[in-house]
Design a protein around this motif. Structure first.
Motif, PDB file in Angstrom:
ATOM      1  N   THR A  18     -41.615  -4.950 -45.021  1.00 47.90           N
ATOM      2  CA  THR A  18     -40.374  -4.265 -45.388  1.00 47.90           C
ATOM      3  C   THR A  18     -40.425  -3.829 -46.856  1.00 47.90           C
ATOM      4  O   THR A  18     -40.031  -2.710 -47.198  1.00 47.90           O
ATOM      5  CB  THR A  18     -39.161  -5.198 -45.148  1.00 47.90           C
ATOM      6  N   THR A  35     -36.902  -9.359 -41.337  1.00 47.00           N
ATOM      7  CA  THR A  35     -36.504  -8.300 -40.398  1.00 47.00           C
ATOM      8  C   THR A  35     -36.198  -8.857 -39.004  1.00 47.00           C
ATOM      9  O   THR A  35     -36.897  -9.732 -38.507  1.00 47.00           O
ATOM     10  CB  THR A  35     -37.633  -7.250 -40.315  1.00 47.00           C
ATOM     11  N   ASP A  54     -41.021  -0.335 -39.238  1.00 49.15           N
ATOM     12  CA  ASP A  54     -41.093  -1.690 -39.781  1.00 49.15           C
ATOM     13  C   ASP A  54     -40.828  -2.640 -38.614  1.00 49.15           C
ATOM     14  O   ASP A  54     -39.891  -2.424 -37.845  1.00 49.15           O
ATOM     15  CB  ASP A  54     -39.989  -1.841 -40.836  1.00 49.15           C
ATOM     16  N   THR A  55     -41.638  -3.654 -38.468  1.00 46.41           N
ATOM     17  CA  THR A  55     -41.432  -4.595 -37.360  1.00 46.41           C
ATOM     18  C   THR A  55     -41.172  -5.991 -37.923  1.00 46.41           C
ATOM     19  O   THR A  55     -41.429  -6.253 -39.094  1.00 46.41           O
ATOM     20  CB  THR A  55     -42.670  -4.631 -36.439  1.00 46.41           C
TER      21      THR A  55
HETATM   22 MG   LIG Z   1     -39.473  -7.326 -42.835  1.00 49.85          MG
END
Ligand SMILES: [Mg+2]
Ligand SMILES: Nc1nc2c(ncn2[C@@H]2O[C@H](COP(=O)(O)OP(=O)(O)OP(=O)(O)O)[C@@H](O)[C@H]2O)c(=O)[nH]1
Length: 233
Positions: A18, A35, A54-55
């Motif tokens: 992130t 996240t 983004d995962t």
């Molecule tokens: Mg993240």
């Protein structure tokens, strides 16, 4: 609007996925929270729109990874240079998630948080370009010996080629696809993303020439019939 290409960041929790995306898109580093699920940014690159995904690295969201990778033109496998386990996890846990990516998907391996290592000052000296906004030269005593070396990432890249049954001659050199970055200072962050975007463009062109991605043909499936017995009323 449908993006022309998709780039996905994968890797263990806390490696800085992130933060890297945030640094690149928002041009700054700020506190993050771990996240949940996934999120994406859209980046315009020349005439193309690239989605940057983004995962979540947390184990509980692991099942979502292969969904996010579906049709990906590039996957950025991210680890923390101060955490060997985070590199091992890339092979053990994340690589299989990329099975759903595009057949000619580009792979990059990124070691983040180099600013925390005692090699960082040296890296800055040898790299005149890509200078971070604020070189972190203070607090040398808090720096640590890097746990993962670039050679380890290169070895993983070669394993990925084997796993994908790709020939080293047909893909970018391992040394070119292994990066070390700092989301905190910005070190090599633009270089990472922009190198990948440049590599993704020919792939987008090829995909566009071949027509839409192959999708599952549902015309042969019988439509699910609702029976009275299946109804809870
Ligand atoms: Mg993240
Ligand atoms: N020193 C330093 N800290 C960083 C860097 N990148 C991220 N961090 C810190 O590492 C922690 C985790 O960063 P995130 O970007 O949230 O990590 P993530 O990979 O997105 O984690 P998940 O969302 O849980 O998968 C945060 O406290 C960040 O501030 C970096 O380059 N250097």
């Amino acid at each position: 609007m449908k993006p022309d290409g998709k780039v996905v960041l994968l890797g263990d929790m806390n490696v800085g996925k992130t933060s890297l995306l945030h640094r690149y898109m928002e041009r700054r580093f700020q506190d993050t929270i771990s996240t949940v699920g996934g999120a994406f940014y859209l980046k315009q690159w020349g005439p193309y729109n690239i989605s940057l995904w983004d995962t979540a690295g947390r184990e509980q969201f692991h099942g979502l990874g292969s969904m996010y990778c579906r049709g990906a033109a590039a996957v950025i496998l991210t680890y923390d240079v101060n955490n060997l386990q985070s590199l091992i996890e890339l092979e053990d846990r994340f690589l299989a998630l990329t099975d759903t990516a595009s057949a000619d998907c580009i792979f990059a391996i990124v070691g983040n948080k180099v600013d925390l290592t005692n090699e960082y000052a040296l890296l800055l000296e040898t790299e005149e370009e890509n200078r971070p906004e604020k070189p972190v030269t203070s607090c040398i005593s808090t720096k640590v010996q890097k746990q993962v070396h670039l050679d380890d990432a290169v070895a993983l890249y070669k394993k990925i080629l084997k796993y994908k049954m790709l020939d080293e001659k047909d893909v970018p050199a391992a040394e070119k696809m292994c990066f070390e970055t700092s989301a905190k200072t910005g070190y090599k962050v633009d270089y990472l993303f922009e190198t990948i975007f440049d590599m993704v463009v020919p792939l987008i062109l090829r995909q566009q020439a071949e027509g839409p991605l192959q999708t599952v043909d549902i015309t042969n499936y019988k439509s699910a019939k609702r029976t009275k017995s299946g109804c809870c009323a």
